[in-house]
Each structure stands twice: as C-alpha cells, then as structure tokens.
Write an enzyme that holds these catalytic residues in place. Structure first.
Site, mmCIF file in Angstrom:
data_model
loop_
_atom_site.group_PDB
_atom_site.id
_atom_site.type_symbol
_atom_site.label_atom_id
_atom_site.label_comp_id
_atom_site.label_asym_id
_atom_site.label_seq_id
_atom_site.Cartn_x
_atom_site.Cartn_y
_atom_site.Cartn_z
ATOM 1 N N LYS A 1 44.833 18.497 21.034
ATOM 2 C CA LYS A 1 45.020 18.028 22.399
ATOM 3 C C LYS A 1 44.700 16.525 22.376
ATOM 4 O O LYS A 1 43.535 16.120 22.401
ATOM 5 C CB LYS A 1 44.070 18.781 23.341
ATOM 6 C CG LYS A 1 44.345 18.551 24.817
ATOM 7 C CD LYS A 1 43.640 17.295 25.259
ATOM 8 C CE LYS A 1 43.824 16.936 26.683
ATOM 9 N NZ LYS A 1 44.279 15.542 26.796
ATOM 10 N N GLY B 1 34.949 12.295 22.344
ATOM 11 C CA GLY B 1 35.175 11.705 23.666
ATOM 12 C C GLY B 1 33.868 11.272 24.275
ATOM 13 O O GLY B 1 32.863 11.088 23.564
ATOM 14 N N GLU C 1 31.523 14.629 19.033
ATOM 15 C CA GLU C 1 31.352 13.211 18.659
ATOM 16 C C GLU C 1 31.472 12.416 19.949
ATOM 17 O O GLU C 1 32.567 12.269 20.487
ATOM 18 C CB GLU C 1 32.463 12.782 17.691
ATOM 19 C CG GLU C 1 32.536 13.581 16.399
ATOM 20 C CD GLU C 1 31.393 13.270 15.471
ATOM 21 O OE1 GLU C 1 30.744 12.219 15.646
ATOM 22 O OE2 GLU C 1 31.128 14.090 14.584
ATOM 23 N N CYS D 1 33.324 3.664 19.630
ATOM 24 C CA CYS D 1 32.056 4.380 19.862
ATOM 25 C C CYS D 1 30.902 3.666 19.185
ATOM 26 O O CYS D 1 29.767 3.768 19.630
ATOM 27 C CB CYS D 1 32.184 5.809 19.341
ATOM 28 S SG CYS D 1 32.763 5.908 17.649
ATOM 29 N N GLU E 1 27.319 2.954 28.173
ATOM 30 C CA GLU E 1 28.383 2.558 27.249
ATOM 31 C C GLU E 1 29.439 1.779 28.037
ATOM 32 O O GLU E 1 30.038 2.308 28.971
ATOM 33 C CB GLU E 1 29.010 3.819 26.640
ATOM 34 C CG GLU E 1 30.021 3.504 25.559
ATOM 35 C CD GLU E 1 30.650 4.761 24.954
ATOM 36 O OE1 GLU E 1 30.969 5.697 25.700
ATOM 37 O OE2 GLU E 1 30.841 4.770 23.725
#
Ligand code: NAD
Length: 494
Positions: free
Chosen positions: A183, A236, A258, A292, A393
């Site tokens: 996906k 994500g 993750e 990330c 973030e």
C-alpha cells in the site's frame, strides 16, 4: 537553466491496482506534482474489497505448489533478475519519484541505486540461508530449527523515499518466501506500481506481489485488519503507527513500525568543526529535510557555537532550491502545500518561544518556483528545548540550534524528545565517543558522520520511533517465524 533529463513519460499517467499480475481499475485519485502544480498521475482510489482481492491473490499464490516448491536458492536467482531489471529501469523509476515527491531527480536516482543494493543483499541472504540443529538433548532425539516465511505480508509505505523504502522491505519479504500486498502513499504510488510489474517480469509468479493504491484510513486499515495478513511492515508517522498498532492488536497481527525521528547532532568542542558543519547541513537538508533521520537539531558546545553556526550558515547559503529536473537543485519542493503550512507553524512556534531566525524562513523568491510547495532552507538559533520546534518532527528543511555547557547536558538534550531513531556525535576523542554514544537513546548512533548506512546494516528505532529492523539479516528475519521440527527416533526414556 540546463535540463539534462530526457523523459519518455507522458503525463498524466493512469494506473489501476496491480492484483494477480493484472491492472484493476477504480475511481481516480489524482496526484499533482508539488513542484509545479501540474497533474502527473491518476491512481485507483482503492476500497476494502480491492484489498481483499489483493490479499486473497497473495494468499493463493503463496500456498500454490509452484511457490511452495521454490527453494531459497531459486528465490535468490529471481531476485538477481529483479536487481537487473530495477537497475535497467532506474532512471524511469527515479523520475516518477522526483515528480511525485518534488525532490531533485539526481537524488531520486541515488535512492534507486541504494534500492538495487537492497535487492542484491536480499538475494545474498536467500542464497546462504541456514538453520540450526539441536543434537545433544537426549539419545534418539534431534531437532532442526529454521525460519519459515510468515505468509502474506502487508507493506505500508510513506511518501518521502517511495521506491527506496519499497526496496528496503520487498526483496527481504521475497527472499523469505512471503507473498506481499503493498500500500504505497496516496501521494507517490507510481514507482511501487512499476516495481510490481518488474517483479512479475523477473519471473516471480503473478499474484505474489500486489499493489493497492488509495488512502490510508481505507486501504491501509483494511490491509492491517485483514485476517489473512500475518505481518505488517509499516513506515510512516508515529501518529499513524499508533493506529496501525491498535488495529493489529485486534487481529493479533505482528507488525514492524518504522516511525518518525528527531535526530540530534551533538557537536563537542574538540570536534573537527568544518566536518561537523558539513555533516549537519547534509543531514538536515538532504531530501528537503523530509527524512526520518533528518538532522533537525544541532546541539553545540557553547564555546564553539559561534564558529560552527557561521560554518553551517555559509553552507546553507550555497544550497539551491529548484525544480526536480534542474541538475543543480539541492532541495526540491515539499510534498504538498499543507505540509509547507506545518513547517511554517513549527518555525513560528520556535521563534515565539525565544528562537532567533538566522537564515531563510518562508518561500524562495524565484518566479519559476511560485506555483510549487517550496520552502527555503532555514536555520533557527537559541531554540528552547521545550518548544514544539525542538520537540516535534518538522519533516522539512529546518535546522534548530541549541547550545550546551557540558556533555551531560548535551546527552540530556539529545534524549529529551519522544523519538529514538538516530543521533550523531562529533568529537575527536575516541573514549568519549564510546561512552557518550552508549548514552544516546537511538537505534542508530553515528560518530563523526550522519545519514550513513548500508543494506548490510539493520536499521530501525526505539521509543516513539518504533520497533523492528529493516535491511540485513535482521530485516529478513522480520518476514519469518522461527519453526522447530522435532524427530524422535528412539522411544522416550521415562
Ligand atoms: P503517514 O503516517 O501519514 O502515512 C504512511 C502510510 O500510512 C501512507 O501510505 C498512508 O496512506 C498510510 N496510512 C495512513 N493512515 C493509515 C491507517 N489508519 N492505517 C494504515 N495505514 C495508514 O506518513 P507519511 O506522511 O507518508 O510519511 C512521513 C513519516 O514517515 C514521517 O513521520 C517520517 O519520519 C516517517 N518515516 C519513517 C522512516 C523510518 O524508517 N523510521 C522512514 C521514512 C519515513
């Protein structure tokens, strides 16, 4: 401006889902290039029924005699074919990612080259697969233990490195013998759809790798909740990761998550300051900071802060923001205009909490970038450790700077966020590097480098950055379950 990229891609391109080797249509989901605002792709907007069809195709292919009789050695051969095909098509795949992410093409091409290395790594693991045996427990009793494929794995991808993250998961799943439903992100689905076609062309049975496109709450949720999916590898945000974990609890599905990060670069006074400045700028602004592991926080010893910040700003001033097909672009567009708003909000919050804008802020002034979601590389000084700019973030081209007085304070600052993905330490003192690196809370600690890695090295986080590992043997193991077969050749002695 020089344009060097020849693209045979006619846009907008149209894709259906990729299920059992065929294209399955659905209502259109449009993707506009974030750098230009132009329509570049229409994917199918998937439903829970589409996910069910894909999972059932994967399940049937996984259980087929043909696949069950395909040895790990034979899977390695197929992965060799796949590596060659991805290398052959890497320019096209890179161009799809560059257009849809907004990143410079030359970096997208680098992502594909890393992706090919993952396929080769997975082939090497499959080729050298071994089990264990227990032979000394009692006479007439022997046990072999090995790793078996989990079955159908769901791979849920983010938008920042679409092809690379697909290739950080998919080849290891195939090496293990799993079937897969991917996906991709609703913003960047083209490269995953093209990769699925290459998997079929490499000789894997159609139906082994399927792709269902669409939104997370519909397609992603249905994949996590599907009873035939035995493992979900999710990359994500931490917020979505929580939803995935909750949904997986209901179906008792194992997951690897993750998630987000908030990398600190700790620069001690004895460091090679030029090398540190170069590393910090690379780590913070590569992929427009949409990484990330982006080095979004510079923590610097107060005694050398002025010198380091000056070196950083000099380098940041040389970075060029530009269109993805401009070979001189260092940063491209952000993923969409709403994301720019988030970046603006966090920079404003950092300044409201006492931070000082040292460089950038706002959109670049160039007219040819006006239609895109661009944001200048930005540096904010004197950022307070409790401000949202320090804690959250940003996922954009923003570096915050905070000073410390001693190493204990530096470690406390680095660890003072909910995340634990990666940190960097810059020092010339090997003993200090050893002791301090052990105190940094992260799955990866870099010393005198940042954003480094290799397909041979497992990668993943701790704390709010998730759990599970990708790449290398540990990444392979995620797609397996340990199984023992116990042989009794003599009657049990009571
Ligand atoms: P996101 O969480 O918004 O989406 C990730 C994927 O999950 C997308 O495909 C999305 O459609 C899907 N999704 C959304 N809701 C879902 C649900 N309820 N159930 C199942 N799937 C759902 O993340 P993003 O914005 O695409 O990516 C950026 C984030 O990814 C950042 O936080 C970044 O740090 C993180 N990331 C982490 C790593 C890592 O290795 N740790 C690598 C790359 C990106």
């Amino acid at each position: 401006m020089t344009r060097t990229i020849e693209s045979d891609l006619t846009t907008p391109r149209t894709f259906g889902h990729h299920v059992a080797g065929r294209s399955l249509t659905g209502p259109p989901l449009q993707r506009f290039a974030p750098a230009t605002g132009v329509l570049v792709a229409e994917y199918a907007d998937g439903s829970a029924d589409d996910v069910d069809a894909a999972v059932r195709a994967a399940y049937a292919t996984f259980g087929s005699t043909r696949w069950q009789r395909t040895s790990a050695m034979a899977r390695a051969e197929l992965l060799d074919n796949l590596a060659a095909l991805v290398a052959e098509h890497q320019k096209k795949l890179a161009w799809l990612d560059a257009q849809e992410v907004g990143k410079p093409y030359r970096f997208a091409l680098g992502d594909l080259q890393q992706g090919v290395a993952h396929v080769k790594q997975a082939a090497a693991i499959a080729r050298t697969l071994r089990g264990e045996s227990f032979t000394g427990i009692s006479p007439g009793y022997s046990v072999i233990a090995d790793r078996r494929p989990v079955g159908v794995a769901g791979l849920i991808l983010p938008w920042n490195f679409p092809a690379l993250i697909a290739l950080q998961k998919l080849p290891y799943a195939l090496a293990a013998g799993c079937a897969v439903v991917i996906k991709p992100s609703e913003f960047t689905s083209s490269s995953a759809l093209e990769l699925a076609r290459l998997v079929d062309a490499a000789g894997f049975p159609p139906g082994l790798v399927n792709v269902v496109t669409g939104t997370g709450p519909v397609v992603g949720s249905a994949l996590v909740e599907h009873p035939l999916v035995r493992y979900v590898s999710f990359t994500g945000s931490t917020a979505t990761g929580r939803s995935v974990l909750k949904a997986a609890a209901d179906s008792v599905t194992r997951v690897g998550v993750e998630l987000g990060g908030k990398t600190a670069n700790v620069v001690l006074a004895d460091a090679d300051l030029e090398a540190a400045a170069e590393g910090v700028v690379f780590g913070a602004f590569a992929n427009q900071g949409e990484s990330c592991v982006a080095s979004s926080r510079l923590l610097v010893d107060r005694r050398v802060a002025k010198e380091v910040v000056a070196a950083v700003i000099k380098r940041v001033g040389q970075l060029k923001v530009g269109l993805p097909d401009d070979p001189h672009s260092d940063l491209g567009a952000l993923i969409h205009p709403h994301h720019v708003e988030k970046v603006v909000r966090l920079v404003d919050a950092g300044i409201a909490a006492g931070g000082e804008l040292l460089h950038g802020g706002g959109a670049p002034g160039e007219e040819h970038l006006a239609a895109g979601a661009f944001y200048q590389p930005t540096v904010v000084g004197a950022v307070d450790a409790e401000s949202p700019l320090f804690q959250e973030e940003v996922f954009g081209p923003v570096l915050s700077v905070t000073t410390f007085d001693d190493a204990d304070e530096a470690i406390a600052l680095a660890n003072n966020t909910p995340y634990g993905l990666a940190h960097s330490l810059w020092t010339r003192d090997v003993e200090r590097a050893f002791s301090l690196s052990n105190r940094l809370e992260a799955g990866t600690v870099w010393v005198n480098t940042c954003s480094d890695g290799s397909p041979a090295i497992p990668f993943g986080g701790i704390k709010g950055s998730g759990f599970g590992r990708e790449a290398g043997p540990e990444g392979f193991n995620e797609f397996t379950e340990y199984r023992t077969v116990q042989f009794r050749t003599e009657r049990r002695q009571n």
